[in-house]
Design an enzyme around this catalytic site. Sequence first.
Site, PDB file in Angstrom:
ATOM      1  N   SER A   1      -0.568  -2.506  -5.588  1.00 39.10           N
ATOM      2  CA  SER A   1      -0.366  -3.152  -6.888  1.00 39.10           C
ATOM      3  C   SER A   1      -0.289  -2.076  -7.964  1.00 39.10           C
ATOM      4  O   SER A   1      -0.894  -1.006  -7.810  1.00 39.10           O
ATOM      5  CB  SER A   1      -1.543  -4.077  -7.200  1.00 39.10           C
ATOM      6  OG  SER A   1      -1.489  -4.526  -8.549  1.00 39.10           O
TER       7      SER A   1
ATOM      8  N   TYR B   1     -10.187  -6.510  -7.868  1.00 37.47           N
ATOM      9  CA  TYR B   1      -8.855  -6.417  -7.251  1.00 37.47           C
ATOM     10  C   TYR B   1      -8.265  -5.023  -7.437  1.00 37.47           C
ATOM     11  O   TYR B   1      -7.791  -4.397  -6.483  1.00 37.47           O
ATOM     12  CB  TYR B   1      -7.957  -7.481  -7.900  1.00 37.47           C
ATOM     13  CG  TYR B   1      -6.523  -7.473  -7.467  1.00 37.47           C
ATOM     14  CD1 TYR B   1      -6.135  -8.068  -6.271  1.00 37.47           C
ATOM     15  CD2 TYR B   1      -5.537  -6.886  -8.259  1.00 37.47           C
ATOM     16  CE1 TYR B   1      -4.803  -8.082  -5.881  1.00 37.47           C
ATOM     17  CE2 TYR B   1      -4.200  -6.891  -7.874  1.00 37.47           C
ATOM     18  CZ  TYR B   1      -3.845  -7.494  -6.690  1.00 37.47           C
ATOM     19  OH  TYR B   1      -2.517  -7.504  -6.303  1.00 37.47           O
TER      20      TYR B   1
HETATM   21  N1  NAD Z   1       2.425 -11.616  -6.859  1.00 37.72           N
HETATM   22  C1  NAD Z   1       2.114 -10.597  -7.635  1.00 37.72           C
HETATM   23  O1  NAD Z   1       2.275 -10.642  -8.869  1.00 37.72           O
HETATM   24  C2  NAD Z   1       1.584  -9.324  -7.016  1.00 37.72           C
HETATM   25  C3  NAD Z   1       1.496  -8.188  -7.857  1.00 37.72           C
HETATM   26  C4  NAD Z   1       1.005  -7.015  -7.314  1.00 37.72           C
HETATM   27  C5  NAD Z   1       0.640  -6.949  -5.986  1.00 37.72           C
HETATM   28  N2  NAD Z   1       0.729  -8.057  -5.202  1.00 37.72           N
HETATM   29  C6  NAD Z   1       0.289  -7.941  -3.806  1.00 37.72           C
HETATM   30  O2  NAD Z   1       1.304  -8.359  -2.936  1.00 37.72           O
HETATM   31  C7  NAD Z   1       0.724  -8.906  -1.749  1.00 37.72           C
HETATM   32  C8  NAD Z   1       1.320 -10.282  -1.483  1.00 37.72           C
HETATM   33  O3  NAD Z   1       1.034 -11.096  -2.591  1.00 37.72           O
HETATM   34  P1  NAD Z   1       1.756 -12.490  -2.853  1.00 37.72           P
HETATM   35  O4  NAD Z   1       2.034 -12.526  -4.292  1.00 37.72           O
HETATM   36  O5  NAD Z   1       2.826 -12.722  -1.867  1.00 37.72           O
HETATM   37  O6  NAD Z   1       0.493 -13.434  -2.595  1.00 37.72           O
HETATM   38  P2  NAD Z   1       0.332 -14.804  -1.798  1.00 37.72           P
HETATM   39  O7  NAD Z   1      -1.022 -15.285  -2.143  1.00 37.72           O
HETATM   40  O8  NAD Z   1       1.513 -15.680  -2.045  1.00 37.72           O
HETATM   41  O9  NAD Z   1       0.386 -14.321  -0.264  1.00 37.72           O
HETATM   42  C9  NAD Z   1      -0.654 -13.597   0.309  1.00 37.72           C
HETATM   43  C10 NAD Z   1      -0.694 -13.917   1.788  1.00 37.72           C
HETATM   44  O10 NAD Z   1      -1.792 -13.194   2.367  1.00 37.72           O
HETATM   45  C11 NAD Z   1      -2.446 -14.064   3.267  1.00 37.72           C
HETATM   46  N3  NAD Z   1      -3.832 -13.676   3.484  1.00 37.72           N
HETATM   47  C12 NAD Z   1      -4.846 -13.759   2.586  1.00 37.72           C
HETATM   48  N4  NAD Z   1      -6.004 -13.402   3.170  1.00 37.72           N
HETATM   49  C13 NAD Z   1      -5.711 -13.079   4.455  1.00 37.72           C
HETATM   50  C14 NAD Z   1      -6.484 -12.642   5.549  1.00 37.72           C
HETATM   51  N5  NAD Z   1      -7.811 -12.482   5.445  1.00 37.72           N
HETATM   52  N6  NAD Z   1      -5.872 -12.398   6.724  1.00 37.72           N
HETATM   53  C15 NAD Z   1      -4.526 -12.578   6.849  1.00 37.72           C
HETATM   54  N7  NAD Z   1      -3.734 -12.990   5.840  1.00 37.72           N
HETATM   55  C16 NAD Z   1      -4.321 -13.248   4.658  1.00 37.72           C
HETATM   56  C17 NAD Z   1      -2.358 -15.428   2.599  1.00 37.72           C
HETATM   57  O11 NAD Z   1      -2.614 -16.489   3.513  1.00 37.72           O
HETATM   58  C18 NAD Z   1      -0.946 -15.408   2.052  1.00 37.72           C
HETATM   59  O12 NAD Z   1      -0.001 -15.919   2.979  1.00 37.72           O
HETATM   60  C19 NAD Z   1      -0.785  -8.951  -1.985  1.00 37.72           C
HETATM   61  O13 NAD Z   1      -1.402  -7.858  -1.326  1.00 37.72           O
HETATM   62  C20 NAD Z   1      -0.906  -8.805  -3.482  1.00 37.72           C
HETATM   63  O14 NAD Z   1      -2.115  -8.227  -3.851  1.00 37.72           O
HETATM   64  C21 NAD Z   1       1.199  -9.250  -5.684  1.00 37.72           C
END
Ligand code: NAD
Length: 249
Positions: free
Chosen positions: A132, A145
């Site tokens: 992130s 986070y």
């Molecule tokens: N969406 C944003 O704005 C954003 C910004 C920066 C970073 N990120 C990072 O990108 C990645 C994906 O985020 P996203 O936006 O797609 O989120 P999301 O919540 O849509 O998807 C996250 C996925 O991770 C899975 N997950 C959570 N805990 C888990 C576990 N213990 N074991 C296995 N799977 C697990 C969830 O079930 C989900 O399918 C994350 O690491 C997040 O921190 C997202």
Amino acid sequence: MVANEFQQKIAVVTGAGRGIGQTVADALRNSGAKVAALDIEFSHAGDHQFLIDVTDSKAVDQTISAVEERLGEIDYLVNVAGILRVGSLLECNDEDWQRTFAVNTTGAFNVCRAVGRRMLPRRRGAIVAVSSNAASVPRIGMGAYAASKAATSHMLKCLGLELAHANIRCNIVAPGSTDTAMQQQLWTEAQGAKNVIAGSAENYRLGIPLQRIASAENIAAVVLFLLSSNAAHITLESILVDGGATLGC
Ligand SMILES: NC(=O)c1ccc[n+]([C@@H]2O[C@H](COP(=O)([O-])OP(=O)(O)OC[C@H]3O[C@@H](n4cnc5c(N)ncnc54)[C@H](O)[C@@H]3O)[C@@H](O)[C@H]2O)c1
């Protein structure tokens, strides 16, 4: 990129049940790879899905063995699974702190260790972690986070150093606000996306210079670049994909 280089390659993607992970898995599949999709739940049924909590290191080892038995030797690993629990550090309870690190940091470590041990003797592979932009820039209400993501990014760079002699590359994609369920949970009103783009002085957020929220496809494109031979001489690197939101910091 070498033409069709992902064809028949084996990729593991965590967090592939929805959001960015699902989009990365789709992009790899569309490029011809066989994808093992790992998650605790899946929004759609599909091939090669493995129900797994990445915080459980024993289950991770068993799942990675099962992936190799069913699909073959793993060429690529993309760590996407993550959680976001918002709130100030002083209000953060033990469970929120521990679960945040358990999923975002220890979970990525568990999967990297299990896959890295298999890649090393074969002397091939590429690993990407989706971290992130909060890993490098402090954020109000996201302390646990941000700290967990900083730890994950640094862990992956250290792993990249350990594996470089075997030509196994480890890199990081650091998204900013990306249009997924995780982002939408932060939008408390209809204007949510607009507010994120505009920024918020009281929260020390500058807004997004490119004037839009990223799509999951924007993030997946950089993940695939880093896995590909176009990035053959890139390792221990972190690429921000945040529309300029953290001014490249
Ligand atoms: N969406 C944003 O704005 C954003 C910004 C920066 C970073 N990120 C990072 O990108 C990645 C994906 O985020 P996203 O936006 O797609 O989120 P999301 O919540 O849509 O998807 C996250 C996925 O991770 C899975 N997950 C959570 N805990 C888990 C576990 N213990 N074991 C296995 N799977 C697990 C969830 O079930 C989900 O399918 C994350 O690491 C997040 O921190 C997202």
